[in-house]
Every structure is written in structure tokens, then in C-alpha cells.
Write a protein that holds these residues in place. Structure first.
Motif: not given
Length: 141
Positions: A99, A111-113, A125, A127-128, A130-134
Motif C-alpha cells: 500500500r 491516488y491511494r494505491s 490499483k 483508488c478514490i 472505495p472505488f479502484c481502477k486496476s
């Protein structure tokens, strides 16, 4: 003799189980080709954590090899070269995942990753909430 071969096979298969189970825990250190196949990011220790910096362009960015961080929201940072720029920062192991933070120089957003290895693949990933893009990055040679 057949029983001995069978038992040897079982011993080998049993010995391989912990190695296979450990695969997701494999180190994220090394060079990774981005999903877009436009750059190579090298992940290495930086202080007490791991960071990743752009070490090679596979496709030159719009501004060429000397492209600057022009999308950065902080005007003081817009003069930084993308080549050598840290895009992954502060990564620490958390179980099977790592993390930290990821910076996207194409948008200028941070972003948080979460990173996780799967053999020669790295799931990245951003993330913003609870939503993450991988994305899936591959080990570079």
C-alpha cells in the motif's frame, strides 16, 4: 519401486505447495512495463518504503523524451522531468499487498494505491474512496 517413485512425486508436489502459495507475496521490486506499454517503472527501496520511478520511455510522451510534469497541480513541480520521476511512493507491505500512493503524470492526480504480484504480473490499483481502477503491469527484462 513404483511406490518409491509415487512417494517421491508426492514429496516434490508437497514441497512445491508452499512456494506456489507464496507467489502472491513475491517482491514487487524490479522493473515493470506499464499496461499501456509506454514506460518502464523501476520499484526499489527508498528509505523505509518502496518507490517506483520512470526509468525508460517505450513510447515518447507528447513533449518528447524531455517531457516535463506539466499537468501537476503544483506550479512549482511542473518543471520536473518525467524521466526519473517517482510515480509510486511510500509503499509498505500489508499482508499479500503493498500500500502506498500513485501519481498519474498524464492527469496530474495522486491516488491511494494497492499493488499485488501474480507471477510476472503486477496488479496496480489507483483508488478514490472505495472505488479502484486496476491495471496489469508485466515484468520488464
Amino acid at each position: 519401486m513404483g511406490l518409491r517413485v509415487f512417494l517421491t512425486g508426492v514429496a516434490i508436489a508437497t514441497a512445491a505447495i508452499p512456494a506456489a502459495a507464496a507467489a502472491p507475496n513475491a517482491s514487487i521490486e524490479g522493473r515493470w512495463q506499464t499496461e499501456a506499454r509506454d514506460a518502464v517503472v523501476e520499484i526499489a527501496p527508498c528509505g523505509q518504503s518502496l518507490c517506483g520511478r520512470i526509468v525508460r520511455f517505450l513510447k515518447p510522451p507528447p513533449g518528447g523524451i524531455d517531457q516535463r510534469d506539466v499537468k501537476n497541480p503544483d506550479a512549482k513541480l511542473r518543471g520536473r522531468r518525467l524521466l526519473g520521476l517517482s510515480v509510486l511512493t511510500g509503499f509498505a507491505r500489508d499482508g499479500d499487498e503493498w500500500r502506498g500512493r500513485i501519481y498519474d503524470p498524464k492527469s496530474g492526480k495522486d491516488y491511494r494505491s494497492v499493488l499485488e504480484t501474480h507471477g510476472s504480473r503486477l496488479t496496480v490499483k489507483g483508488c478514490i474512496g472505495p472505488f479502484c481502477k486496476s491495471q496489469s503491469w508485466t515484468r520488464a527484462g
